[in-house]
Design an enzyme around this catalytic site. Sequence first.
Site, mmCIF file in Angstrom:
data_model
loop_
_atom_site.group_PDB
_atom_site.id
_atom_site.type_symbol
_atom_site.label_atom_id
_atom_site.label_comp_id
_atom_site.label_asym_id
_atom_site.label_seq_id
_atom_site.Cartn_x
_atom_site.Cartn_y
_atom_site.Cartn_z
ATOM 1 N N TYR A 102 1.303 5.658 -0.442
ATOM 2 C CA TYR A 102 0.637 6.663 0.440
ATOM 3 C C TYR A 102 0.723 7.846 -0.186
ATOM 4 O O TYR A 102 1.780 8.672 0.042
ATOM 5 C CB TYR A 102 1.556 6.918 1.688
ATOM 6 N N HIS A 114 -3.778 13.959 1.058
ATOM 7 C CA HIS A 114 -3.893 13.180 2.048
ATOM 8 C C HIS A 114 -2.846 13.114 3.190
ATOM 9 O O HIS A 114 -2.900 13.237 4.305
ATOM 10 C CB HIS A 114 -4.194 11.817 1.730
ATOM 11 N N GLU A 141 -9.462 4.161 -2.187
ATOM 12 C CA GLU A 141 -8.270 4.000 -3.090
ATOM 13 C C GLU A 141 -8.503 3.359 -4.271
ATOM 14 O O GLU A 141 -9.656 2.966 -4.391
ATOM 15 C CB GLU A 141 -7.239 2.875 -2.014
ATOM 16 N N SER A 176 -9.315 -5.167 3.689
ATOM 17 C CA SER A 176 -9.487 -4.308 2.665
ATOM 18 C C SER A 176 -10.413 -4.672 1.725
ATOM 19 O O SER A 176 -10.293 -5.979 1.165
ATOM 20 C CB SER A 176 -7.978 -4.190 2.088
ATOM 21 N N ARG A 191 0.782 15.175 13.552
ATOM 22 C CA ARG A 191 2.099 15.524 13.708
ATOM 23 C C ARG A 191 2.118 17.004 13.976
ATOM 24 O O ARG A 191 1.910 17.955 15.136
ATOM 25 C CB ARG A 191 3.126 15.158 12.814
ATOM 26 N N ASP A 250 -9.456 0.639 1.804
ATOM 27 C CA ASP A 250 -8.530 0.069 2.832
ATOM 28 C C ASP A 250 -8.911 0.293 4.343
ATOM 29 O O ASP A 250 -8.810 1.357 4.744
ATOM 30 C CB ASP A 250 -7.049 0.720 2.374
ATOM 31 N N LYS A 304 -4.463 -1.611 10.055
ATOM 32 C CA LYS A 304 -4.851 -1.667 8.689
ATOM 33 C C LYS A 304 -5.080 -2.874 8.139
ATOM 34 O O LYS A 304 -5.529 -3.179 6.728
ATOM 35 C CB LYS A 304 -3.665 -0.999 7.861
ATOM 36 N N ASP A 346 0.848 -1.161 0.023
ATOM 37 C CA ASP A 346 -0.045 -0.065 -0.014
ATOM 38 C C ASP A 346 0.752 1.196 0.101
ATOM 39 O O ASP A 346 1.649 1.429 0.785
ATOM 40 C CB ASP A 346 -0.892 -0.087 1.203
HETATM 41 CA CA CA Z 1 -4.152 2.857 2.784
#
Ligand code: CA
Length: 430
Positions: free
Chosen positions: A137, A142, A210, A266, A151, A242, A262, A135
């Site tokens: 990113y 996002h 996704e 999925s 953060r 996901d 995670k 997967d």
């Molecule tokens: Ca994902």
Amino acid sequence: MPLSANNPDRKSWLHVDKNSDFPIQNIPFGVFLTRDDIITIGTRIGDTAIDLGALHQLGYFEGIPLTEDIFLQDTLNDFIADGRKTWRLVRNRIAEIFDSENSALKNNKKHKEIVLFRLDEIEMQLPVHIGDYTDFYSSKEHATNVGTMFRDPDNALLPNWLHIPVGYHGRSSSIIPSGIPVHRPQGQTLPGEAEEPIFGPSKLVDFELEMAFITTDANDLGESIPIEEAEEYIFGLVLFNDWSARDIQKWEYVPLGPFLAKNFASSISPWIVTLDALEPYRVEGPKPVKPQLKYLQYKGKKSFDINLEVSIQPQGAKETIVSKSNFKYMYWNMAQQLAHHTVNGCPVNSGDMMGSGTISGPTPDSYGSMLELSWKGEKPLKMKDGSERKFINDHDTVIMRGFCEKEGTRIGFGEVSTKLLPVFNPKKSK
Ligand code: CA
């Protein structure tokens, strides 16, 4: 080899609704169980499912080098491993067989009875045996939103993000087709200002909008795939939800990234739409913010204009659309992801699945997760039935849809629809 299957002027003798995702120009591939309990590889035109195993046995693929049992299998892996030339020959031939000008099958009642199914006569299965699942990113919006929330708003993107298509290795064992419900996961979380974690049901179950691509055998151990060849090894795409548990994720993800938050499920749409069918919908991707290393530089259009939407359907109520996004927003494209994945010599096999990462657009209504849409739960979304959602409730069904449209031809993915059930209770299920 010409992509004659994509001819926008072709009509089929099978009925196709005007807004169907599956005109004769699509010709996706899937695996289904027939009314006679036989598993076969098939395709779909309009709302008719077509048994490719039976078509092959009846001689309709004559002249194409295919093994006898290539479609009489419970996964597409062997067909995908045959490579792009075979996929094109087969798609082109299917287009010819169902062309309104061709009466060979159209006028053969006996053959039609063997080959054609209504959708309510079949049960879609997982289309491939997924050996490995990765997967990425790859949506800048996002990654920026999540970095801001989890953060630091001033340094939302970590320093590597603009240089690397960041990803992690997931679990293929929990990838399921549309229609299979998912239980709310349990795990460790660190609530509020607590100093020690607790164990229990996740309170923040979320979807991630996704797309995923499926590869063919691409390289041997030690070899890398140059970016200009990468698309040769991509068979097609599916919609990919996901599922994510945000409270478990927040506590566990440092320092090695996603784990149990995670890998509980999925969900994918069951028809693989080929990269060939998506050719007409290529568009330019976002311009790089920083120069990219040579092995990630590409020429031409490597992004695809695929409209995406997510709905939530509370139990017994109408569905509410909560997000409208587009695959073209992805900062890193599939060719870059595959070139990066193999640059160290990691082999990619037939049936491997690569998730894009959550596809968020630039506006708040185009975010691809509840985490972002409700901004950590600070801005609940109103449903049509009057209720509110910060995350996904038990008995909600999450539905994702996607399609391309240009000059009157629409190529779509159908949907991936998944109900969230309460935490698994072994006593109750007996
Ligand atoms: Ca994902």
